[in-house]
Design an enzyme around this catalytic site. Sequence first.
Site, PDB file in Angstrom:
ATOM      1  N   CYS A  24      14.770  56.623  56.798  1.00  0.00           N
ATOM      2  CA  CYS A  24      14.354  55.211  56.710  1.00  0.00           C
ATOM      3  C   CYS A  24      12.921  55.047  56.213  1.00  0.00           C
ATOM      4  CB  CYS A  24      14.501  54.538  58.069  1.00  0.00           C
ATOM      5  SG  CYS A  24      16.161  54.630  58.709  1.00  0.00           S
ATOM      6  N   HIS A  40      10.110  48.189  57.996  1.00  0.00           N
ATOM      7  CA  HIS A  40      11.503  48.646  57.957  1.00  0.00           C
ATOM      8  C   HIS A  40      12.292  47.797  58.949  1.00  0.00           C
ATOM      9  CE1 HIS A  40      15.087  50.912  58.184  1.00  0.00           C
ATOM     10  NE2 HIS A  40      14.811  51.527  59.321  1.00  0.00           N
ATOM     11  N   ASN A  77      20.285  47.234  59.368  1.00  0.00           N
ATOM     12  CA  ASN A  77      19.357  48.308  58.986  1.00  0.00           C
ATOM     13  C   ASN A  77      19.963  49.064  57.804  1.00  0.00           C
ATOM     14  OD1 ASN A  77      18.013  50.756  58.781  1.00  0.00           O
ATOM     15  ND2 ASN A  77      17.866  51.086  60.990  1.00  0.00           N
TER      16      ASN A  77
HETATM   17  O1  UT7 Z   1      16.284  53.148  61.216  1.00  0.00           O
HETATM   18  C1  UT7 Z   1      16.189  54.229  62.080  1.00  0.00           C
HETATM   19  C2  UT7 Z   1      15.410  53.834  63.252  1.00  0.00           C
HETATM   20  N1  UT7 Z   1      16.268  53.215  64.241  1.00  0.00           N
HETATM   21  C3  UT7 Z   1      15.768  52.397  65.149  1.00  0.00           C
HETATM   22  O2  UT7 Z   1      14.599  52.105  65.103  1.00  0.00           O
HETATM   23  C4  UT7 Z   1      16.646  51.911  66.273  1.00  0.00           C
HETATM   24  C5  UT7 Z   1      15.856  51.863  67.559  1.00  0.00           C
HETATM   25  N2  UT7 Z   1      16.640  51.562  68.742  1.00  0.00           N
HETATM   26  C6  UT7 Z   1      17.181  50.344  68.951  1.00  0.00           C
HETATM   27  O3  UT7 Z   1      17.089  49.471  68.127  1.00  0.00           O
HETATM   28  C7  UT7 Z   1      17.822  50.076  70.289  1.00  0.00           C
HETATM   29  O4  UT7 Z   1      17.513  51.117  71.178  1.00  0.00           O
HETATM   30  C8  UT7 Z   1      19.359  49.901  70.233  1.00  0.00           C
HETATM   31  C9  UT7 Z   1      19.693  48.622  69.486  1.00  0.00           C
HETATM   32  C10 UT7 Z   1      19.992  51.090  69.543  1.00  0.00           C
HETATM   33  C11 UT7 Z   1      19.933  49.798  71.639  1.00  0.00           C
HETATM   34  O5  UT7 Z   1      19.311  48.724  72.325  1.00  0.00           O
HETATM   35  P1  UT7 Z   1      18.686  48.948  73.773  1.00  0.00           P
HETATM   36  O6  UT7 Z   1      18.152  47.671  74.192  1.00  0.00           O
HETATM   37  O7  UT7 Z   1      17.735  50.111  73.683  1.00  0.00           O
HETATM   38  O8  UT7 Z   1      19.961  49.286  74.609  1.00  0.00           O
HETATM   39  P2  UT7 Z   1      20.200  50.517  75.574  1.00  0.00           P
HETATM   40  O9  UT7 Z   1      20.581  51.714  74.801  1.00  0.00           O
HETATM   41  O10 UT7 Z   1      19.071  50.630  76.548  1.00  0.00           O
HETATM   42  O11 UT7 Z   1      21.454  49.994  76.377  1.00  0.00           O
HETATM   43  C12 UT7 Z   1      21.365  48.870  77.267  1.00  0.00           C
HETATM   44  C13 UT7 Z   1      22.774  48.486  77.688  1.00  0.00           C
HETATM   45  C14 UT7 Z   1      23.614  49.683  78.116  1.00  0.00           C
HETATM   46  O12 UT7 Z   1      24.490  49.252  79.131  1.00  0.00           O
HETATM   47  P3  UT7 Z   1      24.182  49.593  80.672  1.00  0.00           P
HETATM   48  O13 UT7 Z   1      24.106  51.069  80.757  1.00  0.00           O
HETATM   49  O14 UT7 Z   1      22.868  48.916  80.973  1.00  0.00           O
HETATM   50  O15 UT7 Z   1      25.339  48.972  81.384  1.00  0.00           O
HETATM   51  C15 UT7 Z   1      24.410  49.987  76.887  1.00  0.00           C
HETATM   52  O16 UT7 Z   1      25.622  50.652  77.163  1.00  0.00           O
HETATM   53  O17 UT7 Z   1      23.442  47.896  76.572  1.00  0.00           O
HETATM   54  C16 UT7 Z   1      24.664  48.593  76.357  1.00  0.00           C
HETATM   55  N3  UT7 Z   1      24.926  48.565  74.921  1.00  0.00           N
HETATM   56  C17 UT7 Z   1      25.644  47.589  74.354  1.00  0.00           C
HETATM   57  N4  UT7 Z   1      26.246  46.503  74.869  1.00  0.00           N
HETATM   58  C18 UT7 Z   1      26.893  45.692  74.002  1.00  0.00           C
HETATM   59  C19 UT7 Z   1      24.526  49.428  73.968  1.00  0.00           C
HETATM   60  N5  UT7 Z   1      24.980  49.037  72.759  1.00  0.00           N
HETATM   61  C20 UT7 Z   1      25.678  47.883  72.983  1.00  0.00           C
HETATM   62  C21 UT7 Z   1      26.376  47.009  72.128  1.00  0.00           C
HETATM   63  N6  UT7 Z   1      26.958  45.917  72.691  1.00  0.00           N
HETATM   64  N7  UT7 Z   1      26.459  47.195  70.809  1.00  0.00           N
END
Ligand code: UT7
Length: 317
Positions: free
Chosen positions: A110, A244, A274
């Site tokens: 990226c 980005h 993205n």
């Molecule tokens: O371009 C390369 C660089 N990439 C990035 O910069 C991406 C960076 N990371 C992110 O943007 C975020 O970490 C994500 C969008 C990938 C995830 O968001 P988050 O707020 O960090 O979520 P999390 O992984 O902490 O998960 C929180 C909750 C979890 O549920 P529990 O365990 O709290 O019950 C996940 O299972 O959200 C759940 N979850 C979802 N729920 C609905 C994770 N993905 C989803 C989803 N829909 N798509």
Amino acid sequence: MSFSIIGTGMYVPPKIVTNDELSKFVDTSDEWIRQRVGVERRHICTDETATDLACKAAINALENCGCAPGELDLIIAATVSGDMASPSVSCMVQRRIGAECFAFDINAACAAFVFMLDTAAGFFKRGRVKKALIVGAEQMSKIVNWEDRGTCVIFGDGAGAAVLEAGDGYVDSVLTTKGGDEVIRIPHFIGKSPFSTIRPQEPYIFMEGQETFKYAVNAMCSDIRKLLEDNNLTADDIALIVPHQANKRIIDLAAARLKIPTEKFYVNIQEYGNTSSASIPIALDELNRSGRLKRGDLIVLTAFGGGLSNASCIIKW
Ligand code: UT7
């Protein structure tokens, strides 16, 4: 002598996939994706590949500045989702647009657009080239696991390109690598050697979301602080920051930490998701064509991702 950007172009496939459509086959919702990521829809390839997108973005960029393919001295492209390991995307672009110059790809995920600009800057500095084409093109839909809601809701397909001409528009840059595959990786097909003892991994993007998130915010903040400090500039001197497009919350958090108004950060993640190496040149093309960039404006480009790598630069429009 470095370069100035004289033309921009982009292309995204016409098929749009909304959050609601995704929630039909993966456990997610429009509300979650909008709130946690900022994506509303993404463009997804059906019968196109990364090379097709790259060529269309390249042609649009050349047309934008009236540059004929034969005038190009260099093509650099980047992709993590190309059609083939060889020929590179840049070689295929060279042939399809009818250019004759040398061409090569770089791999910096990226952050690749800024790595490509910096690489091109060296060729300009040595007087080796007068015009160059830079292309980021991604078919991320090919390499995401559509059963993994932690990644498939984030990414989209698209390509962006820029035409560079000798000039004084590349002010400064900062490039950083923290090598490792624990946080983000995209494994290759490992082959079928009867002698190999290596176990295959699924050939999809793996991403530790929260670790990547933290890395991204820290990288953006430290890069922007360093660029401003090293060039005796303040945020007021910068017309626009083009980050980005990985997550709207990453951009908002970095803006808050840097105490720079969010309005200074360009955001289009809602439309494309993205698109990895294509996200910054797509944003630049939208800005350029909507007349938001004025000649002489100082603009910060800031990118981060797999590698892990981050790269940011100041350009003078
Ligand atoms: O371009 C390369 C660089 N990439 C990035 O910069 C991406 C960076 N990371 C992110 O943007 C975020 O970490 C994500 C969008 C990938 C995830 O968001 P988050 O707020 O960090 O979520 P999390 O992984 O902490 O998960 C929180 C909750 C979890 O549920 P529990 O365990 O709290 O019950 C996940 O299972 O959200 C759940 N979850 C979802 N729920 C609905 C994770 N993905 C989803 C989803 N829909 N798509």
